[in-house]
Design an enzyme around this catalytic site. Structure first.
Site, short mmCIF file in Angstrom:
data_model
loop_
_atom_site.label_atom_id
_atom_site.label_comp_id
_atom_site.label_asym_id
_atom_site.label_seq_id
_atom_site.Cartn_x
_atom_site.Cartn_y
_atom_site.Cartn_z
NE ARG A 265 -3.93 2.13 0.48
CZ ARG A 265 -4.30 3.03 -0.41
NH1 ARG A 265 -3.72 3.08 -1.59
NH2 ARG A 265 -5.27 3.87 -0.11
N GLY A 266 0.94 1.91 -1.12
CA GLY A 266 1.84 3.04 -1.28
C GLY A 266 1.70 4.10 -0.21
CB THR B 15 5.21 0.72 3.04
OG1 THR B 15 4.67 0.11 1.86
CG2 THR B 15 4.48 0.25 4.27
N GLY C 253 -11.01 3.49 -7.62
CA GLY C 253 -12.02 2.88 -8.47
C GLY C 253 -11.49 2.31 -9.77
CD GLU D 99 -0.72 -5.09 -6.32
OE1 GLU D 99 -0.53 -4.05 -6.95
OE2 GLU D 99 -0.11 -5.36 -5.26
#
Length: 191
Positions: A36-37, A40, A69, A103
């Site tokens: 999750r950008g 981290t 979305g 993912e």
């Protein structure tokens, strides 16, 4: 490589000495990073990516900012399929991203169909939080802004099942006041 030589352990042991030009055609990357950008990207994941790269481990890290979305891209799905190892970095806001959850589904499909190695990293979250989907990992709360995604009960159930399956994998757990550099070294050593 014979079929008996293609176990995940054998693939992992050769990963550190391989580069993109010596990878079999099935693999474009040694490692795929799922993260999750918001949590981290520029810190932990960026440092892990650099450490893997310094060891000659060809690592895919999606640096594009994804719009809310938007569906996961075919190129990203292909990168997962073409990686020997996937590292899932579970952080506090991981499940607030439908991209991360999609993912995760693809990573677990490839684990089954291609016998890819999957490594779970619990970045300042408890493995039991992921497994039992409580606190920040409770999907209805985490996905509150993605109301359309929550209307697809079948997909939400697949995400829940995938989170439980991933949390049952052995992995690495970084607690809040631990040394991140040493933790990253341990992950790189495993790969």
């Amino acid at each position: 490589m014979t079929s008996s030589d293609s176990s995940p352990e054998v693939l992992l042991s050769s990963a550190s000495s391989s580069n993109s030009s010596s990878l079999p055609s099935q693999w474009s990357y040694d490692v795929f990073l799922s993260f999750r950008g918001e949590d981290t990207h520029y810190g932990f994941t960026g440092h892990l990516h650099s450490a893997l790269h310094q060891k000659g481990i060809n690592t895919f890290k999606d640096d594009k900012e994804l719009r809310k979305g938007e569906e996961i891209s075919p190129a990203l799905l292909k990168a997962i399929e073409e990686s020997k190892v996937s590292i899932i970095i579970f952080s506090e806001k991981y499940v607030s991203s439908t991209w991360c959850l999609d993912e995760l589904l693809q990573i677990l499909r490839c684990k089954e169909s291609k016998q890819q190695k999957v490594v779970a990293v619990y970045y300042k979250v408890e493995p039991s939080t992921v497994r039992h989907q409580i606190n920040s990992f409770e999907l209805k709360t985490a996905l509150a802004e993605h109301k359309d995604a929550l209307k697809d009960d079948a997909k939400v159930q697949r995400w829940k099942t995938a989170l439980k399956q991933a949390a049952d994998l052995s992995g690495f757990h970084l607690q809040i006041n631990e040394n991140e550099s040493k933790f990253i070294e341990e992950i790189v050593q495993e790969v």
